[in-house]
Write a protein that holds these residues in place. Structure first.
Motif, PDB file in Angstrom:
ATOM      1  N   UNK A 165      57.760  35.667 -29.104  1.00 44.38           N
ATOM      2  CA  UNK A 165      56.308  35.557 -28.973  1.00 44.38           C
ATOM      3  C   UNK A 165      55.867  34.101 -29.129  1.00 44.38           C
ATOM      4  N   UNK A 166      56.470  33.397 -30.092  1.00 45.86           N
ATOM      5  CA  UNK A 166      56.175  31.965 -30.255  1.00 45.86           C
ATOM      6  C   UNK A 166      56.590  31.209 -28.996  1.00 45.86           C
ATOM      7  N   UNK A 167      57.738  31.585 -28.443  1.00 45.76           N
ATOM      8  CA  UNK A 167      58.216  30.952 -27.207  1.00 45.76           C
ATOM      9  C   UNK A 167      57.184  31.102 -26.092  1.00 45.76           C
ATOM     10  N   UNK A 168      56.626  32.297 -25.966  1.00 42.40           N
ATOM     11  CA  UNK A 168      55.667  32.575 -24.893  1.00 42.40           C
ATOM     12  C   UNK A 168      54.321  31.906 -25.144  1.00 42.40           C
ATOM     13  N   UNK A 169      53.812  32.022 -26.370  1.00 49.85           N
ATOM     14  CA  UNK A 169      52.465  31.539 -26.681  1.00 49.85           C
ATOM     15  C   UNK A 169      52.415  30.023 -26.845  1.00 49.85           C
ATOM     16  N   UNK A 225      57.921  32.638 -20.213  1.00 52.90           N
ATOM     17  CA  UNK A 225      57.489  33.725 -19.346  1.00 52.90           C
ATOM     18  C   UNK A 225      57.980  35.071 -19.884  1.00 52.90           C
ATOM     19  N   UNK A 226      57.060  35.993 -20.042  1.00 54.96           N
ATOM     20  CA  UNK A 226      57.433  37.333 -20.484  1.00 54.96           C
ATOM     21  C   UNK A 226      58.291  38.015 -19.411  1.00 54.96           C
ATOM     22  N   UNK A 227      59.389  38.604 -19.850  1.00 58.14           N
ATOM     23  CA  UNK A 227      60.296  39.286 -18.933  1.00 58.14           C
ATOM     24  C   UNK A 227      60.260  40.785 -19.215  1.00 58.14           C
ATOM     25  N   UNK A 228      59.678  41.588 -18.328  1.00 60.95           N
ATOM     26  CA  UNK A 228      59.579  43.034 -18.553  1.00 60.95           C
ATOM     27  C   UNK A 228      60.934  43.701 -18.760  1.00 60.95           C
ATOM     28  N   UNK A 229      61.989  43.092 -18.241  1.00 65.64           N
ATOM     29  CA  UNK A 229      63.319  43.690 -18.386  1.00 65.64           C
ATOM     30  C   UNK A 229      63.737  43.796 -19.850  1.00 65.64           C
ATOM     31  N   UNK A 230      63.203  42.899 -20.699  1.00 66.64           N
ATOM     32  CA  UNK A 230      63.561  42.937 -22.111  1.00 66.64           C
ATOM     33  C   UNK A 230      63.038  44.193 -22.787  1.00 66.64           C
ATOM     34  N   UNK A 231      61.962  44.763 -22.256  1.00 71.58           N
ATOM     35  CA  UNK A 231      61.417  46.005 -22.797  1.00 71.58           C
ATOM     36  C   UNK A 231      62.235  47.198 -22.307  1.00 71.58           C
ATOM     37  N   UNK A 232      62.665  47.140 -21.047  1.00 70.66           N
ATOM     38  CA  UNK A 232      63.437  48.250 -20.483  1.00 70.66           C
ATOM     39  C   UNK A 232      64.780  48.439 -21.173  1.00 70.66           C
ATOM     40  N   UNK A 278      61.767  38.679 -25.711  1.00 67.26           N
ATOM     41  CA  UNK A 278      60.750  38.965 -24.703  1.00 67.26           C
ATOM     42  C   UNK A 278      60.695  37.954 -23.568  1.00 67.26           C
ATOM     43  N   UNK A 279      61.286  36.784 -23.781  1.00 65.46           N
ATOM     44  CA  UNK A 279      61.238  35.736 -22.756  1.00 65.46           C
ATOM     45  C   UNK A 279      62.613  35.531 -22.146  1.00 65.46           C
ATOM     46  N   UNK A 280      63.174  36.604 -21.636  1.00 68.11           N
ATOM     47  CA  UNK A 280      64.445  36.463 -20.933  1.00 68.11           C
ATOM     48  C   UNK A 280      65.587  37.284 -21.470  1.00 68.11           C
ATOM     49  N   UNK A 281      65.355  38.063 -22.502  1.00 68.33           N
ATOM     50  CA  UNK A 281      66.403  38.925 -23.031  1.00 68.33           C
ATOM     51  C   UNK A 281      67.529  38.148 -23.679  1.00 68.33           C
ATOM     52  N   UNK A 282      68.692  38.790 -23.846  1.00 68.38           N
ATOM     53  CA  UNK A 282      69.822  38.171 -24.530  1.00 68.38           C
ATOM     54  C   UNK A 282      70.302  36.910 -23.824  1.00 68.38           C
ATOM     55  N   UNK A 283      70.157  36.852 -22.503  1.00 70.27           N
ATOM     56  CA  UNK A 283      70.599  35.675 -21.757  1.00 70.27           C
ATOM     57  C   UNK A 283      69.862  34.418 -22.199  1.00 70.27           C
ATOM     58  N   UNK A 284      68.610  34.574 -22.619  1.00 74.02           N
ATOM     59  CA  UNK A 284      67.819  33.416 -23.061  1.00 74.02           C
ATOM     60  C   UNK A 284      68.404  32.803 -24.327  1.00 74.02           C
ATOM     61  N   UNK A 285      69.109  33.616 -25.106  1.00 72.21           N
ATOM     62  CA  UNK A 285      69.651  33.123 -26.365  1.00 72.21           C
ATOM     63  C   UNK A 285      70.918  32.298 -26.179  1.00 72.21           C
ATOM     64  N   UNK A 286      71.168  31.869 -24.963  1.00 72.75           N
ATOM     65  CA  UNK A 286      72.240  30.917 -24.701  1.00 72.75           C
ATOM     66  C   UNK A 286      71.675  29.537 -24.383  1.00 72.75           C
ATOM     67  N   UNK A 287      70.380  29.365 -24.650  1.00 72.26           N
ATOM     68  CA  UNK A 287      69.734  28.074 -24.447  1.00 72.26           C
ATOM     69  C   UNK A 287      69.131  27.590 -25.768  1.00 72.26           C
ATOM     70  N   UNK A 299      66.741  27.964 -31.352  1.00 71.82           N
ATOM     71  CA  UNK A 299      66.063  27.214 -32.402  1.00 71.82           C
ATOM     72  C   UNK A 299      64.969  28.060 -33.049  1.00 71.82           C
ATOM     73  N   UNK A 300      64.208  28.780 -32.246  1.00 74.73           N
ATOM     74  CA  UNK A 300      63.133  29.627 -32.779  1.00 74.73           C
ATOM     75  C   UNK A 300      63.698  30.792 -33.579  1.00 74.73           C
ATOM     76  N   UNK A 301      64.740  31.407 -33.058  1.00 76.61           N
ATOM     77  CA  UNK A 301      65.399  32.533 -33.733  1.00 76.61           C
ATOM     78  C   UNK A 301      65.936  32.081 -35.088  1.00 76.61           C
ATOM     79  N   UNK A 302      66.638  30.941 -35.097  1.00 74.54           N
ATOM     80  CA  UNK A 302      67.188  30.414 -36.347  1.00 74.54           C
ATOM     81  C   UNK A 302      66.078  30.041 -37.323  1.00 74.54           C
ATOM     82  N   UNK A 303      64.978  29.508 -36.811  1.00 72.58           N
ATOM     83  CA  UNK A 303      63.857  29.120 -37.675  1.00 72.58           C
ATOM     84  C   UNK A 303      63.257  30.333 -38.379  1.00 72.58           C
TER      85      UNK A 303
END
Length: 289
Positions: free
Chosen positions: A111-115, A120-127, A239-248, A253-257
């Motif tokens: 959410x911090x990443x998006x706001x 960009x919110x990725x609907x696939x992360x909800x599915x 929410x901003x790209x699913x698990x694949x986003x966590x390779x950037x 950084x946000x997750x660790x914070x």
């Protein structure tokens, strides 16, 4: 000879545990780490995706096997040590935390990443919510939860005999992080492509959270297994790209914070000595100091 070995293990049980853990796991992972080197000799030796997952899972049992061997070597009760996974009768709030905290953390970070950072919110992360229960059970059994009889079930109570809960957490956190290092060069592992520095920060911070949960529940390894499974599965909810986003960098950084802030809040609220409002377990039997 046997009595001499047992005496040595009894003198240095945690060091023995870590040496055995690294030896067992890194041996299992070595064919993957050196896969490209082996492939230069024979393409048949290049591991498939399925073989990679099998080797990773086998190595993941290193902490459990090491703790069992060390417990037996010391002469302690293996049944009592393993029995920590049967401590389920704890307050529902701890169950709720173990199950929901990682999901809240990953949604907060995304959410911090998006706001704030225009992600960009990725609907696939909800599915992917439909896959969550299946992945959770898999990770609980063979993808992380199985490590907990080692890290928290063996090392933590023994370290807390000599150190504060915070120091014990940091020691385990560093060792836990270093244990994963070979996987960062293994294509197809969860760590491949993940920024190692943020991963390390997250793991060390999480070690404090795990200690709090273990201590507050009187030594329930079962709850730490649930938390471990929730952490390892929660990435798919980003929410901003699913698990694949966590390779950037930024998502990591946000997750660790978020994990770091929660760890600091626990230290501030409960104090570094016990990280809990109760006496801390110093043995698998739940005896306290």
């Amino acid at each position: 000879m046997v009595s001499t070995i047992r005496r040595r293990i009894s003198e240095h049980p945690v060091a023995t545990f870590f040496v055995l853990t690294y030896a067992l796991s890194w041996t299992a992972w070595s064919p993957l780490v050196f896969a490209e080197w082996w492939a230069t000799w024979s393409p048949l030796l290049l591991a498939s995706d399925t073989q990679t997952m099998v080797f990773i899972m086998i190595g993941g049992f290193g902490p459990l096997a090491a703790a069992a061997l060390a417990t037996w070597g010391i002469g302690d009760s293996v049944r009592e040590w393993a029995g920590q996974i049967l401590r389920w009768n704890v307050s529902v709030r701890y169950w709720a935390f173990a199950l929901l905290f990682p999901a809240v953390a990953v949604v907060t970070a995304s959410a911090v990443h998006i706001v704030v950072f225009d992600g960009q919110f990725d609907p696939a992360s909800v599915s992917t919510l439909m896959l969550y229960p299946v992945l959770f059970v898999q990770v609980f059994l063979v993808g992380g939860g199985n490590e907990e009889l080692g890290w928290r079930g063996f090392a933590l109570p023994r370290l807390q005999r000599s150190y504060s809960a915070l120091v014990a957490s940091l020691l385990i956190g560093v060792g836990w992080f270093a244990w994963h290092l070979p996987l960062f060069v293994v294509a197809g592992s969860s760590q491949a492509g993940v920024p190692v520095y943020y991963y390390g920060l997250a793991v060390v911070a999480l070690s404090v959270v795990f200690t709090w949960l273990y201590n507050e529940t009187g030594g329930s390894v079962l709850l730490t297994m649930v938390l471990h499974a929730s952490v390892n599965t929660g990435g798919i909810l980003y929410l901003a790209g699913g698990a694949a986003a966590l390779q950037t960098d930024l998502p990591n950084a946000l997750y660790a914070a978020v994990f770091l802030l929660v760890a600091l809040a626990i230290v501030a609220a409960y104090g570094p000595e016990r990280l809990a409002n109760v006496e801390v377990p110093i043995s698998p039997s739940g005896s306290q100091r």
